[in-house]
Design a protein around this motif. Structure first.
Motif, PDB file in Angstrom:
ATOM      1  N   MET A   1     -15.469  -7.036  -1.570  1.00  0.00           N
ATOM      2  CA  MET A   1     -14.068  -7.419  -1.760  1.00  0.00           C
ATOM      3  C   MET A   1     -13.188  -6.164  -1.851  1.00  0.00           C
ATOM      4  N   LYS A   2     -11.923  -6.363  -1.510  1.00  0.00           N
ATOM      5  CA  LYS A   2     -10.972  -5.259  -1.534  1.00  0.00           C
ATOM      6  C   LYS A   2      -9.819  -5.650  -2.464  1.00  0.00           C
ATOM      7  N   ALA A   3      -9.585  -4.840  -3.491  1.00  0.00           N
ATOM      8  CA  ALA A   3      -8.540  -5.180  -4.466  1.00  0.00           C
ATOM      9  C   ALA A   3      -7.395  -4.178  -4.407  1.00  0.00           C
ATOM     10  N   LEU A   4      -6.187  -4.699  -4.463  1.00  0.00           N
ATOM     11  CA  LEU A   4      -4.998  -3.865  -4.551  1.00  0.00           C
ATOM     12  C   LEU A   4      -4.320  -4.163  -5.883  1.00  0.00           C
ATOM     13  N   VAL A   5      -4.143  -3.125  -6.686  1.00  0.00           N
ATOM     14  CA  VAL A   5      -3.475  -3.286  -7.975  1.00  0.00           C
ATOM     15  C   VAL A   5      -2.083  -2.667  -7.873  1.00  0.00           C
ATOM     16  N   VAL A   6      -1.068  -3.492  -8.035  1.00  0.00           N
ATOM     17  CA  VAL A   6       0.310  -3.003  -7.959  1.00  0.00           C
ATOM     18  C   VAL A   6       0.831  -2.870  -9.384  1.00  0.00           C
ATOM     19  N   CYS A   7       1.165  -1.637  -9.766  1.00  0.00           N
ATOM     20  CA  CYS A   7       1.553  -1.368 -11.145  1.00  0.00           C
ATOM     21  C   CYS A   7       3.065  -1.194 -11.274  1.00  0.00           C
ATOM     22  N   GLY A   8       3.669  -1.990 -12.116  1.00  0.00           N
ATOM     23  CA  GLY A   8       5.130  -1.986 -12.279  1.00  0.00           C
ATOM     24  C   GLY A   8       5.607  -1.412 -13.596  1.00  0.00           C
ATOM     25  N   SER A   9       4.820  -0.488 -14.156  1.00  0.00           N
ATOM     26  CA  SER A   9       5.247   0.174 -15.397  1.00  0.00           C
ATOM     27  C   SER A   9       5.900   1.506 -15.076  1.00  0.00           C
ATOM     28  N   MET A  10       6.893   1.871 -15.867  1.00  0.00           N
ATOM     29  CA  MET A  10       7.527   3.188 -15.697  1.00  0.00           C
ATOM     30  C   MET A  10       6.796   4.268 -16.481  1.00  0.00           C
ATOM     31  N   ARG A  11       5.903   3.853 -17.407  1.00  0.00           N
ATOM     32  CA  ARG A  11       5.189   4.859 -18.194  1.00  0.00           C
ATOM     33  C   ARG A  11       3.877   5.208 -17.489  1.00  0.00           C
ATOM     34  N   LYS A  12       3.835   6.482 -17.060  1.00  0.00           N
ATOM     35  CA  LYS A  12       2.705   6.936 -16.247  1.00  0.00           C
ATOM     36  C   LYS A  12       1.366   6.742 -16.955  1.00  0.00           C
ATOM     37  N   ASN A  13       1.320   7.062 -18.230  1.00  0.00           N
ATOM     38  CA  ASN A  13       0.072   6.939 -18.990  1.00  0.00           C
ATOM     39  C   ASN A  13       0.164   5.829 -20.021  1.00  0.00           C
TER      40      ASN A  13
ATOM     41  N   GLU B   1     -14.074  -2.378  -3.320  1.00  0.00           N
ATOM     42  CA  GLU B   1     -13.052  -1.356  -3.062  1.00  0.00           C
ATOM     43  C   GLU B   1     -11.850  -1.693  -3.925  1.00  0.00           C
ATOM     44  N   ALA B   2     -11.243  -0.706  -4.543  1.00  0.00           N
ATOM     45  CA  ALA B   2     -10.056  -0.986  -5.368  1.00  0.00           C
ATOM     46  C   ALA B   2      -9.104   0.197  -5.344  1.00  0.00           C
ATOM     47  N   GLU B   3      -7.836  -0.122  -5.242  1.00  0.00           N
ATOM     48  CA  GLU B   3      -6.805   0.922  -5.138  1.00  0.00           C
ATOM     49  C   GLU B   3      -5.593   0.522  -5.960  1.00  0.00           C
ATOM     50  N   LYS B   4      -4.941   1.520  -6.574  1.00  0.00           N
ATOM     51  CA  LYS B   4      -3.715   1.243  -7.338  1.00  0.00           C
ATOM     52  C   LYS B   4      -2.502   1.831  -6.635  1.00  0.00           C
ATOM     53  N   VAL B   5      -1.446   1.051  -6.601  1.00  0.00           N
ATOM     54  CA  VAL B   5      -0.154   1.548  -6.124  1.00  0.00           C
ATOM     55  C   VAL B   5       0.793   1.543  -7.320  1.00  0.00           C
TER      56      VAL B   5
ATOM     57  N   MET C   1      -1.369  -5.134   1.134  1.00  0.00           N
ATOM     58  CA  MET C   1      -1.500  -6.505   0.608  1.00  0.00           C
ATOM     59  C   MET C   1      -2.157  -7.413   1.635  1.00  0.00           C
ATOM     60  N   LYS C   2      -1.780  -7.214   2.890  1.00  0.00           N
ATOM     61  CA  LYS C   2      -2.352  -8.058   3.962  1.00  0.00           C
ATOM     62  C   LYS C   2      -3.856  -7.852   4.063  1.00  0.00           C
ATOM     63  N   SER C   3      -4.293  -6.618   3.892  1.00  0.00           N
ATOM     64  CA  SER C   3      -5.715  -6.345   4.100  1.00  0.00           C
ATOM     65  C   SER C   3      -6.557  -6.534   2.833  1.00  0.00           C
ATOM     66  N   ALA C   4      -5.911  -6.777   1.695  1.00  0.00           N
ATOM     67  CA  ALA C   4      -6.661  -6.976   0.442  1.00  0.00           C
ATOM     68  C   ALA C   4      -7.142  -8.418   0.319  1.00  0.00           C
ATOM     69  N   ASP C   5      -8.247  -8.590  -0.400  1.00  0.00           N
ATOM     70  CA  ASP C   5      -8.703  -9.943  -0.760  1.00  0.00           C
ATOM     71  C   ASP C   5      -8.118 -10.341  -2.117  1.00  0.00           C
ATOM     72  N   VAL C   6      -7.909  -9.323  -2.940  1.00  0.00           N
ATOM     73  CA  VAL C   6      -7.458  -9.543  -4.315  1.00  0.00           C
ATOM     74  C   VAL C   6      -6.186  -8.737  -4.541  1.00  0.00           C
ATOM     75  N   ILE C   7      -5.166  -9.389  -5.087  1.00  0.00           N
ATOM     76  CA  ILE C   7      -3.911  -8.699  -5.390  1.00  0.00           C
ATOM     77  C   ILE C   7      -3.642  -8.843  -6.891  1.00  0.00           C
ATOM     78  N   VAL C   8      -3.503  -7.701  -7.552  1.00  0.00           N
ATOM     79  CA  VAL C   8      -3.266  -7.702  -8.993  1.00  0.00           C
ATOM     80  C   VAL C   8      -1.841  -7.219  -9.257  1.00  0.00           C
ATOM     81  N   LEU C   9      -1.076  -8.034  -9.951  1.00  0.00           N
ATOM     82  CA  LEU C   9       0.244  -7.601 -10.393  1.00  0.00           C
ATOM     83  C   LEU C   9       0.102  -7.139 -11.835  1.00  0.00           C
ATOM     84  N   ALA C  10       0.368  -5.878 -12.076  1.00  0.00           N
ATOM     85  CA  ALA C  10       0.223  -5.319 -13.414  1.00  0.00           C
ATOM     86  C   ALA C  10       1.586  -4.851 -13.900  1.00  0.00           C
TER      87      ALA C  10
END
Ligand SMILES: Cc1cc2nc3c(=O)[nH]c(=O)nc-3n(C[C@H](O)[C@H](O)[C@H](O)COP(=O)(O)O)c2cc1C
Length: 182
Positions: free
Chosen positions: A1-13, A33-37, A73-82
């Motif tokens: 599986m391929k996961a894309l994690v989209v992070c919407g926080s302004m605090r880097k850490n 496979e997993a990647e964060k944007v 997003m198109k190529s991911a199987d899993v989309i995470v909204l964080a």
């Protein structure tokens, strides 16, 4: 599986990034496979509302950093909204991004959506609004007769105000396990 994690926080850490990274760690350890944007690192404007994308096969007229994310997003199987909770919903940064996913409404199929969210509140009952917003967002893909787009799970942390607070929370383990079991 391929996961894309989209992070919407302004605090880097901050707490959202900690949980997002834990999800990714779990996913990778399970062989996915997993990647964060991180949206804070991208340059992008608001959706113009022109709807040109629905007449041209899903191409946004704005040429900025979002095009690349839509392809991921198109190529991911899993989309995470964080996203952390800001006024009981996701951040403005996340909302601005979600509006820009409008080109995908007639296109995105077979995606498992997860939500990672947290806030300073002491009880999960205060997460009802953001959970509803999440479910309504994913539901929009179903409204466009897209098959297989579904809410697959969530991780919620409460009492998480200061950066790093989630390290003391059971949400940390939950994020890891969720990533592992996508
Ligand atoms: C503008 C703003 C609005 C917030 N609104 C809420 C809220 O409605 N409910 C809540 O529980 N926490 C709220 N918080 C607290 C954040 O969710 C909390 O600090 C969180 O840890 C931030 O996540 P981050 O570390 O990933 O940035 C708010 C924080 C800010 C800055």
């Amino acid at each position: 599986m391929k996961a894309l994690v989209v992070c919407g926080s302004m605090r880097k850490n901050g707490n959202t990034n900690i949980l997002a990274d834990e999800f990714i760690k779990g996913a990778k350890e399970a062989g996915h496979e997993a990647e964060k944007v991180s949206l804070r690192d991208l340059t992008f404007g608001d959706c113009f509302g022109c709807r040109a994308c629905h007449g041209n096969g899903g191409i946004c007229v704005q040429k900025d950093d979002i095009g690349n994310v839509l392809e991921k997003m198109k190529s991911a199987d899993v989309i995470v909204l964080a996203s952390p909770m800001y006024y009981f919903t996701w951040t403005g940064l996340m909302k601005r991004f979600l509006d820009r996913t409008y080109p995908l409404l007639p296109i995105l199929k077979n995606k498992d959506f997860y939500l990672i969210t947290l806030g300073g509140v002491p009880d999960k009952k205060y997460m009802a609004n953001i959970l509803s917003d999440f479910s309504m967002y994913v539901g929009c893909f179903k409204e466009f007769n897209q098959v297989g787009c579904r809410v697959a799970g969530n991780v919620i942390a409460t009492s998480a105000l200061k950066p790093g607070a989630v390290r003391e929370s059971k949400a940390l383990e939950e994020a890891y396990e969720l990533g592992k079991n996508i």
